[in-house]
Write a protein that holds these residues in place. Structure first.
Motif, PDB file in Angstrom:
ATOM      1  N   GLY A 131      55.636 -29.368 -12.078  1.00 35.35           N
ATOM      2  CA  GLY A 131      56.755 -29.942 -11.347  1.00 35.35           C
ATOM      3  C   GLY A 131      56.537 -30.046  -9.850  1.00 35.35           C
ATOM      4  O   GLY A 131      57.447 -30.456  -9.117  1.00 35.35           O
ATOM      5  N   HIS A 132      55.329 -29.677  -9.387  1.00 33.42           N
ATOM      6  CA  HIS A 132      55.031 -29.720  -7.956  1.00 33.42           C
ATOM      7  C   HIS A 132      53.670 -30.379  -7.734  1.00 33.42           C
ATOM      8  O   HIS A 132      52.836 -30.446  -8.639  1.00 33.42           O
ATOM      9  CB  HIS A 132      55.015 -28.309  -7.361  1.00 33.42           C
ATOM     10  N   ARG A 133      53.442 -30.831  -6.501  1.00 31.05           N
ATOM     11  CA  ARG A 133      52.147 -31.410  -6.125  1.00 31.05           C
ATOM     12  C   ARG A 133      51.322 -30.419  -5.309  1.00 31.05           C
ATOM     13  O   ARG A 133      50.536 -30.798  -4.461  1.00 31.05           O
ATOM     14  CB  ARG A 133      52.349 -32.702  -5.320  1.00 31.05           C
ATOM     15  N   VAL A 134      51.473 -29.166  -5.592  1.00 29.94           N
ATOM     16  CA  VAL A 134      50.771 -28.116  -4.868  1.00 29.94           C
ATOM     17  C   VAL A 134      49.540 -27.679  -5.649  1.00 29.94           C
ATOM     18  O   VAL A 134      49.527 -27.723  -6.889  1.00 29.94           O
ATOM     19  CB  VAL A 134      51.692 -26.899  -4.622  1.00 29.94           C
ATOM     20  N   THR A 135      48.497 -27.299  -4.944  1.00 29.90           N
ATOM     21  CA  THR A 135      47.333 -26.651  -5.550  1.00 29.90           C
ATOM     22  C   THR A 135      47.144 -25.318  -4.834  1.00 29.90           C
ATOM     23  O   THR A 135      47.068 -25.265  -3.606  1.00 29.90           O
ATOM     24  CB  THR A 135      46.058 -27.503  -5.431  1.00 29.90           C
ATOM     25  N   VAL A 136      47.080 -24.249  -5.616  1.00 30.45           N
ATOM     26  CA  VAL A 136      46.982 -22.896  -5.073  1.00 30.45           C
ATOM     27  C   VAL A 136      45.538 -22.420  -5.178  1.00 30.45           C
ATOM     28  O   VAL A 136      44.866 -22.644  -6.194  1.00 30.45           O
ATOM     29  CB  VAL A 136      47.918 -21.933  -5.832  1.00 30.45           C
ATOM     30  N   HIS A 137      45.066 -21.771  -4.138  1.00 31.33           N
ATOM     31  CA  HIS A 137      43.706 -21.221  -4.086  1.00 31.33           C
ATOM     32  C   HIS A 137      43.806 -19.770  -3.627  1.00 31.33           C
ATOM     33  O   HIS A 137      44.641 -19.439  -2.780  1.00 31.33           O
ATOM     34  CB  HIS A 137      42.823 -22.011  -3.120  1.00 31.33           C
ATOM     35  N   CYS A 138      42.951 -18.928  -4.158  1.00 28.75           N
ATOM     36  CA  CYS A 138      43.000 -17.511  -3.801  1.00 28.75           C
ATOM     37  C   CYS A 138      41.604 -16.974  -3.515  1.00 28.75           C
ATOM     38  O   CYS A 138      40.659 -17.235  -4.265  1.00 28.75           O
ATOM     39  CB  CYS A 138      43.651 -16.702  -4.931  1.00 28.75           C
ATOM     40  N   HIS A 139      41.474 -16.238  -2.414  1.00 26.77           N
ATOM     41  CA  HIS A 139      40.247 -15.527  -2.055  1.00 26.77           C
ATOM     42  C   HIS A 139      40.580 -14.051  -1.826  1.00 26.77           C
ATOM     43  O   HIS A 139      41.679 -13.728  -1.367  1.00 26.77           O
ATOM     44  CB  HIS A 139      39.640 -16.068  -0.755  1.00 26.77           C
ATOM     45  N   CYS A 140      39.626 -13.193  -2.132  1.00 30.40           N
ATOM     46  CA  CYS A 140      39.731 -11.789  -1.742  1.00 30.40           C
ATOM     47  C   CYS A 140      38.526 -11.445  -0.873  1.00 30.40           C
ATOM     48  O   CYS A 140      37.593 -12.253  -0.749  1.00 30.40           O
ATOM     49  CB  CYS A 140      39.818 -10.875  -2.961  1.00 30.40           C
ATOM     50  N   LEU A 141      38.542 -10.278  -0.267  1.00 26.85           N
ATOM     51  CA  LEU A 141      37.407  -9.881   0.556  1.00 26.85           C
ATOM     52  C   LEU A 141      36.198  -9.574  -0.324  1.00 26.85           C
ATOM     53  O   LEU A 141      36.330  -8.995  -1.403  1.00 26.85           O
ATOM     54  CB  LEU A 141      37.756  -8.661   1.403  1.00 26.85           C
ATOM     55  N   ALA A 142      35.029  -9.946   0.162  1.00 26.11           N
ATOM     56  CA  ALA A 142      33.788  -9.645  -0.546  1.00 26.11           C
ATOM     57  C   ALA A 142      33.390  -8.188  -0.292  1.00 26.11           C
ATOM     58  O   ALA A 142      33.868  -7.550   0.652  1.00 26.11           O
ATOM     59  CB  ALA A 142      32.685 -10.594  -0.090  1.00 26.11           C
ATOM     60  N   THR A 143      32.513  -7.672  -1.128  1.00 27.57           N
ATOM     61  CA  THR A 143      32.007  -6.310  -0.952  1.00 27.57           C
ATOM     62  C   THR A 143      30.501  -6.343  -0.727  1.00 27.57           C
ATOM     63  O   THR A 143      29.823  -7.301  -1.109  1.00 27.57           O
ATOM     64  CB  THR A 143      32.295  -5.446  -2.189  1.00 27.57           C
ATOM     65  N   ASP A 144      29.992  -5.273  -0.108  1.00 28.45           N
ATOM     66  CA  ASP A 144      28.542  -5.156   0.052  1.00 28.45           C
ATOM     67  C   ASP A 144      27.962  -4.382  -1.134  1.00 28.45           C
ATOM     68  O   ASP A 144      28.676  -4.051  -2.093  1.00 28.45           O
ATOM     69  CB  ASP A 144      28.179  -4.512   1.390  1.00 28.45           C
ATOM     70  N   ALA A 145      26.672  -4.066  -1.073  1.00 30.51           N
ATOM     71  CA  ALA A 145      26.002  -3.406  -2.200  1.00 30.51           C
ATOM     72  C   ALA A 145      26.503  -1.981  -2.416  1.00 30.51           C
ATOM     73  O   ALA A 145      26.303  -1.406  -3.499  1.00 30.51           O
ATOM     74  CB  ALA A 145      24.486  -3.394  -1.963  1.00 30.51           C
ATOM     75  N   ASN A 146      27.169  -1.411  -1.418  1.00 37.00           N
ATOM     76  CA  ASN A 146      27.738  -0.077  -1.552  1.00 37.00           C
ATOM     77  C   ASN A 146      29.193  -0.102  -2.006  1.00 37.00           C
ATOM     78  O   ASN A 146      29.847   0.936  -2.052  1.00 37.00           O
ATOM     79  CB  ASN A 146      27.647   0.673  -0.214  1.00 37.00           C
ATOM     80  N   GLY A 147      29.680  -1.314  -2.313  1.00 37.80           N
ATOM     81  CA  GLY A 147      31.055  -1.441  -2.776  1.00 37.80           C
ATOM     82  C   GLY A 147      32.093  -1.340  -1.675  1.00 37.80           C
ATOM     83  O   GLY A 147      33.262  -1.033  -1.942  1.00 37.80           O
ATOM     84  N   LYS A 148      31.692  -1.595  -0.436  1.00 36.54           N
ATOM     85  CA  LYS A 148      32.606  -1.514   0.699  1.00 36.54           C
ATOM     86  C   LYS A 148      33.089  -2.913   1.098  1.00 36.54           C
ATOM     87  O   LYS A 148      32.294  -3.858   1.171  1.00 36.54           O
ATOM     88  CB  LYS A 148      31.923  -0.864   1.910  1.00 36.54           C
TER      89      LYS A 148
END
Length: 410
Positions: A131-148
Motif C-alpha cells: 500500500g506504499h511506494r516506500v523501500t526499506v533498507h537496513c544496515h548494522c555495524l560490521a565487526t572485525d575478526a575479534n568480534g568487535k
C-alpha cells in the motif's frame, strides 16, 4: 560552431572579403565590415565563457590584422598559441534541450561504494510495504575478526568524506587541478580542514545522521548530492535550516526525481521514525508556492546547485526556472534515515558474532517496518516514492561522541 573552435591550439579563423584598399581608414565599407566582425567575435566569446579553460577567467583578447594583396583583404583572428584546447563545444546542445542523462549524474557520485561495507553491513534491502511506494533498507555495524564493532572507525570513515559532503564540487575540482599543476596536495588538504571546521560542536548534534544519510544516498542508493548547504552556514554552532540534503535522479522520459533528505538519530526507533517522516512530509506533499516548506531550498537549487560541470549544472538548474515548462517535470520523492539504539550488540567484553547480530536485526526490522508503514499513512505519504534507511547502533550517545571526536569538535 564546431569548426570555429578546433582542436589545434593555434586556431586561426579567416574572414575574407574582397574589398580594395580595405586597410585604408577612409574606406567606410571596410570599417563597417571590420566592426561587424569584431562584434560577431565578441558575441561568440561572451556566449561561451567557460570554454577558455579554468586557468583564465576571461577569453584571450582577439588580435585583428588586416592585409591587402592584389585587392583581396583578409582579417585574421589569431588565438593565443598557449591557450588550452577548448573542450566539448558540442556540449552546448545540453543547454538547448535542457537534457542530461542518468549516466552523467552517476559520473558525479563520490567515493568508493565498497568502502561503505567495511563499516556498515547490509542486513536487508528493497523491502516493500504493501500500500506504499516506500523501500526499506537496513544496515548494522560490521565487526572485525575479534568480534568487535567499530564505532570509532565508522566516525573516522565519515570524517574522511567531510569535504565531499560540505564543500561544493566546483571548488573540489579547482583544488584538484591546482594540486595536479603544482604536484601537491595542499589545496585539497586545505578544503578538508575547512570542511571539518563547519561542523558543530554541540553534544546533541544531528550532523552525524546527515553525514550517514549522505554516504548511504551516494554510495548505496547511487543518488548524487546536488545542493551543498554546509558552506552556507555562518555560525558553526547552528544547523542549517530546511531539508537535511537534496539528491537527484533522472528518468528516461526527462523527469527529474528530487529526493528530499531527512535524518534522525534518537534512542528509541519509534520516535526516530515518527519525527523523521513528520519533518520530511511537508517537503514532498505541499503544493509549490512561495510559502511552501521547500521554496527556500528550491531557490537555492536554482542558484547554488553544483554538479561539478558548468554545462550539466546549467541544464539541471533549468528545472527550477518557474518560467520554464521543465519546472513541471519535477517529481518530489524522499530519502530518510533513522539511527537508534539496539540491544543485540555485544558488550565490549564479549566477542560478537555478525551472523547473530544480522538475525536479530531482521527480527527487529519487522517492528521497524510496521512503524514506518503506520507513519507513512499518518503523514499521507502512501503515494510518494521514499527510500527509508534504518541503522541500529550499539549506543546513539557513543556514536555522537565518536563523531565529534573524529571531527575535532569534542
Amino acid at each position: 560552431m564546431g569548426s570555429l573552435f578546433g582542436a589545434n591550439r593555434s586556431t586561426r579563423i579567416f574572414f575574407t572579403k574582397s574589398y580594395k584598399s580595405f586597410h585604408r581608414p577612409s574606406n567606410e565599407c571596410s570599417l563597417a565590415v571590420l566592426s561587424k566582425v569584431r562584434k560577431a567575435f565578441a558575441m561568440i566569446c561572451s556566449s561561451v565563457p567557460t570554454f577558455f579553460g579554468n586557468r583564465r577567467r576571461h577569453p584571450p583578447r582577439p588580435i585583428f590584422q588586416s592585409n591587402s594583396k592584389g585587392g583581396d583583404s583578409v582579417i585574421r583572428l589569431l588565438s593565443h598559441r598557449n591557450e588550452p584546447t577548448i573542450p566539448k563545444i558540442m556540449g552546448l546542445e545540453k543547454l538547448k534541450v535542457a537534457g542530461f542523462t542518468s549516466e552523467e549524474l552517476d559520473a558525479i557520485l563520490s567515493g568508493d561504494p565498497e568502502e561503505l561495507g567495511v563499516h556498515l553491513h547490509l542486513v536487508e534491502r528493497d523491502i516493500e510495504i504493501e500500500g506504499h511506494r516506500v523501500t526499506v533498507h537496513c544496515h548494522c555495524l560490521a565487526t572485525d575478526a575479534n568480534g568487535k564493532v567499530k564505532v570509532k572507525r565508522l566516525a573516522e570513515f565519515m570524517r574522511s568524506a567531510a569535504a565531499d559532503y560540505a564543500i561544493p564540487r566546483k571548488r573540489i575540482e579547482e583544488a584538484k587541478e591546482r594540486d595536479a599543476r603544482f604536484r601537491s596536495t595542499s589545496a585539497i588538504s586545505k578544503l578538508h580542514h575547512e570542511a571539518r571546521g563547519v561542523f558543530t560542536d554541540l553534544a546533541t548534534t544531528g550532523e552525524g545522521g546527515e553525514m550517514l544519510l549522505f554516504l548511504l544516498a551516494e554510495r548505496f542508493l547511487g543518488l548524487p548530492h546536488v545542493l551543498c548547504k554546509m558552506d552556507l552556514k555562518t555560525d558553526t554552532r547552528m544547523h542549517y535550516h530546511g531539508t537535511d540534503g537534496v539528491y537527484a535522479a533522472v528518468t528516461g522520459d526527462g523527469r527529474l526525481k528530487l529526493y528530499w533528505g531527512e535524518s534522525k538519530v534518537y534512542d528509541v526507533p519509534a520516535d526516530a521514525i515518527r519525527d523523521c517522516l513528520k519533518s520530511l512530509a511537508p517537503f514532498i506533499i505541499e503544493e509549490d508556492n512561495e510559502n511552501s516548506s521547500r521554496e527556500r531550498d528550491l531557490l537555492l537549487l536554482s542558484d547554488k546547485a553544483d554538479l561539478g560541470d558548468p554545462l550539466l549544472s546549467a541544464a539541471f538548474k533549468r528545472y527550477f526556472d518557474t518560467t520554464s515548462p521543465l519546472s513541471n517535470c519535477i517529481e518530489h520523492c524522499g530519502v530518510a534515515l533513522v539511527a537508534f539504539n539496539a540491544d543485540f550488540y555485544p558488550s565490549s567484553e564479549v566477542k560478537g558474532v555478525l551472523e547473530d547480530m544480522v538475525s536479530a536485526a531482521k527480527v527487529g526490522l519487522e517492528n521497524w517496518k510496521a512503524a514506518v508503514g503506520r507513519r507513512l499513512t499518518a503523514e499521507k505519504l502512501e503515494h510518494f516514492e521514499i527510500h527509508f534507511l534504518c541503522i541500529p547502533l550499539p549506543s546513539v550517545e557513543k556514536f555522537r561522541e565518536a563523531f565529534l571526536q573524529a571531527m575535532g569538535q569534542s
